[in-house]
Scaffold this motif. Structure first.
Motif, PDB file in Angstrom:
ATOM      1  N   ARG A  15      18.491   3.810 -14.343  1.00 34.00           N
ATOM      2  CA  ARG A  15      17.761   2.598 -13.967  1.00 34.00           C
ATOM      3  C   ARG A  15      18.496   1.848 -12.857  1.00 34.00           C
ATOM      4  O   ARG A  15      17.871   1.392 -11.890  1.00 34.00           O
ATOM      5  N   MET A  16      19.800   1.739 -12.958  1.00 34.59           N
ATOM      6  CA  MET A  16      20.576   1.036 -11.935  1.00 34.59           C
ATOM      7  C   MET A  16      20.493   1.753 -10.591  1.00 34.59           C
ATOM      8  O   MET A  16      20.389   1.105  -9.535  1.00 34.59           O
ATOM      9  N   ASN A  17      20.515   3.072 -10.608  1.00 31.46           N
ATOM     10  CA  ASN A  17      20.378   3.836  -9.361  1.00 31.46           C
ATOM     11  C   ASN A  17      19.013   3.604  -8.725  1.00 31.46           C
ATOM     12  O   ASN A  17      18.901   3.494  -7.493  1.00 31.46           O
ATOM     13  N   GLU A  18      17.982   3.536  -9.549  1.00 38.19           N
ATOM     14  CA  GLU A  18      16.637   3.276  -9.033  1.00 38.19           C
ATOM     15  C   GLU A  18      16.548   1.873  -8.451  1.00 38.19           C
ATOM     16  O   GLU A  18      15.935   1.667  -7.403  1.00 38.19           O
ATOM     17  N   TRP A  19      17.156   0.896  -9.121  1.00 41.33           N
ATOM     18  CA  TRP A  19      17.170  -0.470  -8.611  1.00 41.33           C
ATOM     19  C   TRP A  19      17.898  -0.549  -7.269  1.00 41.33           C
ATOM     20  O   TRP A  19      17.444  -1.226  -6.341  1.00 41.33           O
ATOM     21  N   MET A  20      19.025   0.128  -7.179  1.00 41.72           N
ATOM     22  CA  MET A  20      19.802   0.116  -5.931  1.00 41.72           C
ATOM     23  C   MET A  20      19.026   0.769  -4.799  1.00 41.72           C
ATOM     24  O   MET A  20      19.095   0.326  -3.644  1.00 41.72           O
ATOM     25  N   ALA A  21      18.262   1.820  -5.105  1.00 38.47           N
ATOM     26  CA  ALA A  21      17.448   2.493  -4.085  1.00 38.47           C
ATOM     27  C   ALA A  21      16.343   1.566  -3.591  1.00 38.47           C
ATOM     28  O   ALA A  21      16.049   1.508  -2.389  1.00 38.47           O
ATOM     29  N   ILE A  22      15.720   0.845  -4.526  1.00 40.52           N
ATOM     30  CA  ILE A  22      14.677  -0.107  -4.137  1.00 40.52           C
ATOM     31  C   ILE A  22      15.264  -1.194  -3.248  1.00 40.52           C
ATOM     32  O   ILE A  22      14.701  -1.545  -2.204  1.00 40.52           O
ATOM     33  N   GLU A  23      16.409  -1.727  -3.655  1.00 41.53           N
ATOM     34  CA  GLU A  23      17.064  -2.789  -2.887  1.00 41.53           C
ATOM     35  C   GLU A  23      17.409  -2.332  -1.483  1.00 41.53           C
ATOM     36  O   GLU A  23      17.191  -3.048  -0.492  1.00 41.53           O
ATOM     37  N   ALA A  24      17.962  -1.118  -1.383  1.00 45.70           N
ATOM     38  CA  ALA A  24      18.349  -0.575  -0.075  1.00 45.70           C
ATOM     39  C   ALA A  24      17.138  -0.339   0.812  1.00 45.70           C
ATOM     40  O   ALA A  24      17.222  -0.481   2.044  1.00 45.70           O
ATOM     41  N   CYS A  56       2.550  -1.171  -6.804  1.00 48.34           N
ATOM     42  CA  CYS A  56       3.363  -1.289  -5.592  1.00 48.34           C
ATOM     43  C   CYS A  56       4.519  -0.291  -5.552  1.00 48.34           C
ATOM     44  O   CYS A  56       5.072   0.079  -6.591  1.00 48.34           O
ATOM     45  N   THR A  57       4.890   0.067  -4.325  1.00 52.03           N
ATOM     46  CA  THR A  57       6.080   0.889  -4.097  1.00 52.03           C
ATOM     47  C   THR A  57       6.849   0.293  -2.918  1.00 52.03           C
ATOM     48  O   THR A  57       6.297  -0.470  -2.122  1.00 52.03           O
ATOM     49  N   SER A  58       8.130   0.672  -2.801  1.00 54.64           N
ATOM     50  CA  SER A  58       8.949   0.269  -1.655  1.00 54.64           C
ATOM     51  C   SER A  58       9.483   1.504  -0.938  1.00 54.64           C
ATOM     52  O   SER A  58      10.581   1.485  -0.378  1.00 54.64           O
ATOM     53  N   ILE A  59       8.698   2.557  -0.966  1.00 51.92           N
ATOM     54  CA  ILE A  59       9.132   3.821  -0.355  1.00 51.92           C
ATOM     55  C   ILE A  59       9.281   3.668   1.159  1.00 51.92           C
ATOM     56  O   ILE A  59      10.201   4.219   1.756  1.00 51.92           O
ATOM     57  N   GLU A  60       8.382   2.919   1.782  1.00 51.99           N
ATOM     58  CA  GLU A  60       8.457   2.699   3.221  1.00 51.99           C
ATOM     59  C   GLU A  60       9.482   1.603   3.503  1.00 51.99           C
ATOM     60  O   GLU A  60       9.414   0.516   2.934  1.00 51.99           O
ATOM     61  N   ARG A  61      10.379   1.861   4.412  1.00 54.65           N
ATOM     62  CA  ARG A  61      11.503   0.970   4.692  1.00 54.65           C
ATOM     63  C   ARG A  61      11.033  -0.430   5.081  1.00 54.65           C
ATOM     64  O   ARG A  61      10.219  -0.601   5.988  1.00 54.65           O
ATOM     65  N   ALA A  66       1.054  -1.897  -1.543  1.00 55.47           N
ATOM     66  CA  ALA A  66       0.250  -2.068  -2.756  1.00 55.47           C
ATOM     67  C   ALA A  66      -1.043  -1.279  -2.628  1.00 55.47           C
ATOM     68  O   ALA A  66      -1.715  -1.309  -1.585  1.00 55.47           O
ATOM     69  N   LEU A  67      -1.413  -0.583  -3.684  1.00 56.17           N
ATOM     70  CA  LEU A  67      -2.672   0.164  -3.705  1.00 56.17           C
ATOM     71  C   LEU A  67      -3.803  -0.798  -4.044  1.00 56.17           C
ATOM     72  O   LEU A  67      -3.829  -1.387  -5.123  1.00 56.17           O
ATOM     73  N   TYR A  68      -4.730  -0.982  -3.074  1.00 54.52           N
ATOM     74  CA  TYR A  68      -5.881  -1.859  -3.305  1.00 54.52           C
ATOM     75  C   TYR A  68      -6.961  -1.091  -4.068  1.00 54.52           C
ATOM     76  O   TYR A  68      -7.494  -1.556  -5.064  1.00 54.52           O
ATOM     77  N   ASP A  69      -7.288   0.077  -3.559  1.00 58.42           N
ATOM     78  CA  ASP A  69      -8.173   1.022  -4.252  1.00 58.42           C
ATOM     79  C   ASP A  69      -7.913   2.401  -3.660  1.00 58.42           C
ATOM     80  O   ASP A  69      -6.918   2.601  -2.967  1.00 58.42           O
ATOM     81  N   ARG A  70      -8.764   3.365  -3.918  1.00 59.01           N
ATOM     82  CA  ARG A  70      -8.516   4.728  -3.444  1.00 59.01           C
ATOM     83  C   ARG A  70      -8.533   4.840  -1.925  1.00 59.01           C
ATOM     84  O   ARG A  70      -7.939   5.753  -1.362  1.00 59.01           O
ATOM     85  N   GLU A  71      -9.182   3.900  -1.248  1.00 61.02           N
ATOM     86  CA  GLU A  71      -9.336   3.988   0.202  1.00 61.02           C
ATOM     87  C   GLU A  71      -8.413   3.069   0.984  1.00 61.02           C
ATOM     88  O   GLU A  71      -8.138   3.315   2.160  1.00 61.02           O
ATOM     89  N   VAL A  72      -7.933   2.011   0.369  1.00 60.16           N
ATOM     90  CA  VAL A  72      -7.249   0.948   1.109  1.00 60.16           C
ATOM     91  C   VAL A  72      -5.913   0.586   0.467  1.00 60.16           C
ATOM     92  O   VAL A  72      -5.775   0.599  -0.761  1.00 60.16           O
ATOM     93  N   ALA A 148       7.570 -12.527  -2.244  1.00 59.05           N
ATOM     94  CA  ALA A 148       7.330 -11.088  -2.376  1.00 59.05           C
ATOM     95  C   ALA A 148       7.096 -10.709  -3.841  1.00 59.05           C
ATOM     96  O   ALA A 148       6.235  -9.876  -4.149  1.00 59.05           O
ATOM     97  N   SER A 149       7.838 -11.323  -4.753  1.00 59.69           N
ATOM     98  CA  SER A 149       7.626 -11.060  -6.184  1.00 59.69           C
ATOM     99  C   SER A 149       6.230 -11.483  -6.604  1.00 59.69           C
ATOM    100  O   SER A 149       5.551 -10.780  -7.375  1.00 59.69           O
ATOM    101  N   SER A 150       5.794 -12.636  -6.087  1.00 56.60           N
ATOM    102  CA  SER A 150       4.442 -13.113  -6.395  1.00 56.60           C
ATOM    103  C   SER A 150       3.397 -12.144  -5.861  1.00 56.60           C
ATOM    104  O   SER A 150       2.367 -11.901  -6.502  1.00 56.60           O
ATOM    105  N   PHE A 151       3.656 -11.573  -4.671  1.00 58.60           N
ATOM    106  CA  PHE A 151       2.732 -10.591  -4.103  1.00 58.60           C
ATOM    107  C   PHE A 151       2.619  -9.361  -5.007  1.00 58.60           C
ATOM    108  O   PHE A 151       1.518  -8.857  -5.254  1.00 58.60           O
ATOM    109  N   VAL A 152       3.757  -8.873  -5.515  1.00 62.27           N
ATOM    110  CA  VAL A 152       3.744  -7.692  -6.394  1.00 62.27           C
ATOM    111  C   VAL A 152       2.952  -7.988  -7.664  1.00 62.27           C
ATOM    112  O   VAL A 152       2.120  -7.165  -8.102  1.00 62.27           O
ATOM    113  N   LEU A 153       3.182  -9.146  -8.268  1.00 62.80           N
ATOM    114  CA  LEU A 153       2.451  -9.515  -9.490  1.00 62.80           C
ATOM    115  C   LEU A 153       0.961  -9.676  -9.194  1.00 62.80           C
ATOM    116  O   LEU A 153       0.110  -9.321 -10.023  1.00 62.80           O
ATOM    117  N   TRP A 154       0.655 -10.207  -8.014  1.00 57.92           N
ATOM    118  CA  TRP A 154      -0.746 -10.364  -7.601  1.00 57.92           C
ATOM    119  C   TRP A 154      -1.405  -8.992  -7.464  1.00 57.92           C
ATOM    120  O   TRP A 154      -2.537  -8.782  -7.926  1.00 57.92           O
TER     121      TRP A 154
END
Length: 269
Positions: A15-24, A56-61, A66-72, A148-154
């Motif tokens: 879990r800590m490694n995943e958190w560090m990857a997200i942060e980076a 949501c993901t943070s894969i892109e630097r 956030a996935l809105y739907d299958r198209e957007v 940003a946290s509010s955006f993720v929860l939204w």
């Protein structure tokens, strides 16, 4: 050491490694070193909600996608917002800043897949995108990490109570069947927007000119009334004769003032 303790320890390290990857991925190391204390505190919460997010993901630097739907997809440009806030803090370090911090969410709405269901490459998605105007109202004192946290929860809530600007931009991105049609549609919208802004500018100039002329007319009238109030009765009689045949306008206002001084008894009747 029991098996369960070992498993918990392994899970915690994972879990800590995943958190560090997200942060980076959210911000470069150099940028993180520049972050003020309140942003650091908010970063921990942001990483936590991102780690557990279903949308949501943070894969892109530097971005939260956030996935809105299958198209957007709706993309928050987190690193850009953070840089903008750090620049603002550097320019407004006093207790009474010259300007309020910008609370616009830097967002792009982009096409995720084609009508045929083909998933687009991130570069293609960025090209097939628009930028809605979304403001976090009442958030001037909040760190960017909290926004940003509010955006993720939204996003996890399914973008509940989404503003009309987001609804419109999603519809615009979804509308065209091909990228070429999207570009043509975007050019048309840009032309209409420029035309609308130009019309607004012209109306603003006309209104400002009208107000200026009105103010100038009131000033000239007041100057003349002040001059009349300092005249003797002979000067007033002569001016009354000069104005007797004047067209209706400022001169009539001046004449009425001079008559009020010459014939005060008529005002009392």
């Amino acid at each position: 050491m029991s098996v369960s303790v070992v498993e918990e320890s392994v899970e915690e390290r994972r879990r800590m490694n995943e958190w560090m990857a997200i942060e980076a991925n959210l911000a470069s190391e150099d940028l993180r070193e520049m972050m003020p204390r309140e942003e650091w505190r908010g970063l921990t919460l942001l990483v936590s909600v991102l780690h557990s997010s279903k949308a949501c993901t943070s894969i892109e630097r530097g971005r939260i996608v956030a996935l809105y739907d299958r198209e957007v997809e709706v993309v928050l440009m987190f690193e850009s917002m953070l840089i903008r806030r750090i620049d603002w803090l550097a320019a407004n370090s006093s207790t009474n800043p010259l300007v309020k911090p910008d609370c616009h969410l830097q967002i792009i709405v982009r096409r995720r897949s084609t009508m045929a269901g083909r998933i687009l490459h991130p570069h293609e998605r960025d090209l097939w995108s628009t930028s809605p105007c979304i403001v976090a109202t009442g958030a001037e004192g909040l760190p960017v990490t909290d926004l940003a946290s509010s955006f993720v929860l939204w996003a996890d809530s399914g973008f509940q109570r989404e503003p009309e600007t987001l609804v419109e931009q999603v519809a615009l991105v979804k509308g065209p069947e091909s990228y070429e049609e999207f570009l043509e549609d975007k050019k048309r919208r840009d032309r209409e927007k420029r035309r609308s802004l130009e019309n607004l500018r012209r109306r603003s100039v006309m209104e400002a000119t009208r107000r200026h002329h009105e103010e100038e007319g009131r000033r000239l009238l007041q100057d003349e009334l002040d001059r009349i109030s300092a005249m003797g009765w002979r000067e007033l009689i002569q001016m009354e004769r000069d104005l007797s045949n004047s067209p209706w306008g400022v001169n009539q206002s001046i004449r009425a003032a001079s008559q009020a001084i010459l014939y005060p008894e008529e005002r009392e009747i």
